[in-house]
Design an enzyme around this catalytic site. Structure first.
Site, PDB file in Angstrom:
ATOM      1  N   ASP A   7       0.868  -1.193   0.000  1.00  0.00           N
ATOM      2  CA  ASP A   7       0.000   0.000   0.000  1.00  0.00           C
ATOM      3  C   ASP A   7       0.899   1.236   0.000  1.00  0.00           C
ATOM      4  O   ASP A   7       2.079   1.160   0.347  1.00  0.00           O
ATOM      5  CB  ASP A   7      -0.922   0.017   1.231  1.00  0.00           C
ATOM      6  CG  ASP A   7      -1.875   1.220   1.215  1.00  0.00           C
ATOM      7  OD1 ASP A   7      -2.450   1.509   0.144  1.00  0.00           O
ATOM      8  OD2 ASP A   7      -2.028   1.882   2.254  1.00  0.00           O
ATOM      9  N   SER A   8       0.286   2.362  -0.349  1.00  0.00           N
ATOM     10  CA  SER A   8       1.030   3.628  -0.297  1.00  0.00           C
ATOM     11  C   SER A   8       1.444   3.952   1.136  1.00  0.00           C
ATOM     12  O   SER A   8       2.384   4.709   1.346  1.00  0.00           O
ATOM     13  CB  SER A   8       0.145   4.754  -0.830  1.00  0.00           C
ATOM     14  OG  SER A   8      -1.014   4.851  -0.028  1.00  0.00           O
ATOM     15  N   CYS A  70      -4.192  -1.442  -2.323  1.00  0.00           N
ATOM     16  CA  CYS A  70      -4.326   0.000  -2.546  1.00  0.00           C
ATOM     17  C   CYS A  70      -5.133   0.176  -3.822  1.00  0.00           C
ATOM     18  O   CYS A  70      -4.726  -0.295  -4.888  1.00  0.00           O
ATOM     19  CB  CYS A  70      -2.938   0.617  -2.708  1.00  0.00           C
ATOM     20  SG  CYS A  70      -2.971   2.366  -3.113  1.00  0.00           S
ATOM     21  N   GLU A 162      -2.875   9.011   7.842  1.00  0.00           N
ATOM     22  CA  GLU A 162      -1.419   8.790   7.904  1.00  0.00           C
ATOM     23  C   GLU A 162      -0.788   9.618   9.024  1.00  0.00           C
ATOM     24  O   GLU A 162       0.174   9.193   9.651  1.00  0.00           O
ATOM     25  CB  GLU A 162      -0.760   9.153   6.560  1.00  0.00           C
ATOM     26  CG  GLU A 162      -1.050   8.170   5.433  1.00  0.00           C
ATOM     27  CD  GLU A 162      -0.285   6.857   5.552  1.00  0.00           C
ATOM     28  OE1 GLU A 162       0.893   6.862   5.892  1.00  0.00           O
ATOM     29  OE2 GLU A 162      -0.913   5.796   5.302  1.00  0.00           O
ATOM     30  N   CYS A 194     -11.067   2.608  -0.759  1.00  0.00           N
ATOM     31  CA  CYS A 194      -9.690   2.964  -0.379  1.00  0.00           C
ATOM     32  C   CYS A 194      -9.404   2.147   0.870  1.00  0.00           C
ATOM     33  O   CYS A 194     -10.232   2.113   1.795  1.00  0.00           O
ATOM     34  CB  CYS A 194      -9.586   4.455  -0.077  1.00  0.00           C
ATOM     35  SG  CYS A 194      -8.026   4.910   0.717  1.00  0.00           S
ATOM     36  N   HIS A 196      -7.566   2.590   3.276  1.00  0.00           N
ATOM     37  CA  HIS A 196      -7.484   3.336   4.536  1.00  0.00           C
ATOM     38  C   HIS A 196      -8.872   3.465   5.194  1.00  0.00           C
ATOM     39  O   HIS A 196      -8.967   3.633   6.405  1.00  0.00           O
ATOM     40  CB  HIS A 196      -6.953   4.757   4.308  1.00  0.00           C
ATOM     41  CG  HIS A 196      -5.466   4.841   4.102  1.00  0.00           C
ATOM     42  ND1 HIS A 196      -4.847   4.361   2.970  1.00  0.00           N
ATOM     43  CD2 HIS A 196      -4.483   5.368   4.881  1.00  0.00           C
ATOM     44  CE1 HIS A 196      -3.538   4.603   3.061  1.00  0.00           C
ATOM     45  NE2 HIS A 196      -3.297   5.204   4.216  1.00  0.00           N
TER      46      HIS A 196
HETATM   47  N1  DGL Z   1      -4.974   2.964   0.598  1.00  0.00           N
HETATM   48  C1  DGL Z   1      -4.853   3.656  -0.669  1.00  0.00           C
HETATM   49  C2  DGL Z   1      -6.047   3.275  -1.538  1.00  0.00           C
HETATM   50  O1  DGL Z   1      -6.646   2.222  -1.319  1.00  0.00           O
HETATM   51  C3  DGL Z   1      -4.650   5.108  -0.403  1.00  0.00           C
HETATM   52  C4  DGL Z   1      -4.094   5.847  -1.537  1.00  0.00           C
HETATM   53  C5  DGL Z   1      -3.371   7.102  -1.193  1.00  0.00           C
HETATM   54  O2  DGL Z   1      -2.223   7.000  -0.751  1.00  0.00           O
HETATM   55  O3  DGL Z   1      -3.939   8.183  -1.413  1.00  0.00           O
HETATM   56  O4  DGL Z   1      -6.401   3.960  -2.477  1.00  0.00           O
END
Ligand code: DGL
Length: 269
Positions: A7-8, A70, A162, A194, A196
């Site tokens: 993931d990011s 992600c 984050e 997403c 998150h």
């Molecule tokens: N968890 C990422 C997603 O599912 C977040 C992306 C981001 O870093 O903006 O899109």
């Protein structure tokens, strides 16, 4: 013997946690690209390049299968990576398809033609880049007919999570739900597109009201991964599990520990 999860930043931990509950015998190597998060405000080329190098890092550490936990990376990079050709024995999977299979009540991997489904009005909450890509609507159109999707780009939510600012994240979620409801007053289902957002699932549910069914990816992706590994046990890979970050390992470990409510120790990638 490790499966890679990418993931990011921290959002993919929601998928990791659900996968660990379902598959306690499998080791997972998690890679969070926190130095470059959020991805959701980057252009598709940038997200593709970042995703490709993170996936390569997981392959190099012995993972044969990498899950892009992600949506933003899945939208910008998955198809392009798959179509560009993968190294022998390596695979990369995303998170859209299992979610859409669950929404459209399909068996995992059912690629039969699109058909009418029970749910007709769907609210999609995702990052600006995922919404702009229309990848969700494209994948849905392969599987379902006549579903009306209203998408809400949820700017700021990933940044707040984050940073561990859950009060700001909650306020932003409520205002994005209000904005969505002005466009689609009565969705039947909401997609948290997403990884998150499951960390804010109760806020989404409360703001949407009890009549809206909230689909959150973590459990769905974990169930489809279990099915995939049953069919492809050779994809368990080599190497050991753990947690890697491009960000500050101490800071990222603290946030992850707070989210998963158990001690998580990240190492520098
Ligand atoms: N968890 C990422 C997603 O599912 C977040 C992306 C981001 O870093 O903006 O899109």
């Amino acid at each position: 013997m490790a499966v890679g999860i990418f993931d990011s930043g921290l959002g993919g931990l929601t998928v990791l946690s659900a996968a660990q509950k379902r598959l306690p015998e499998v080791d997972f190597l998690y890679f969070g690209d926190s130095a470059h998060a959020p991805y959701g405000v980057r252009d598709a080329e940038d997200v593709f390049n970042l995703t490709r190098s993170a996936v390569q890092a997981l392959w190099d550490r012995g993972c044969d299968l990498v899950i892009l936990a992600c949506n933003t990376a899945s939208a910008a990079a998955l198809r392009r990576m798959q179509e560009g050709g993968l190294p022998p024995g390596k695979r990369v999977l995303g998170v859209f398809v299992p979610l859409i299979e669950a929404l459209t009540e399909r068996q995992w991997g059912d690629n039969s033609p699109p058909r009418e489904v029970a749910i007709k009005h769907v609210a999609l909450f995702a990052t600006p880049a995922t919404v702009a890509s229309r990848a969700f609507q494209r994948e849905l159109a392969f599987r379902a007919i006549g579903v009306d999707v209203e998408a809400q780009a949820c700017g700021g939510v990933v940044d707040a999570i984050e940073e561990g600012d859950m009060i700001l994240a909650e306020a932003l979620v409520r205002s994005h739900v209000d904005a969505l409801k002005r466009k689609m007053p009565e969705p039947e289902a909401a997609i948290l597109g997403c990884t998150h957002y499951p960390l804010m699932e109760s806020v989404f549910q409360e703001a949407l009201g009890p009549r809206v069914r909230v689909f959150s990816q973590a459990e769905i992706v974990a169930a489809s991964l279990e099915d995939y590994l049953d069919r492809h046990p050779d994809m368990l890979g080599r190497g050991r599990g753990g947690f890697l970050t491009t960000g500050d390992p101490a800071k990222v470990s603290d946030r992850a520990t707070q989210f998963l409510r158990r001690r998580i120790t990240f190492e520098a990638a």
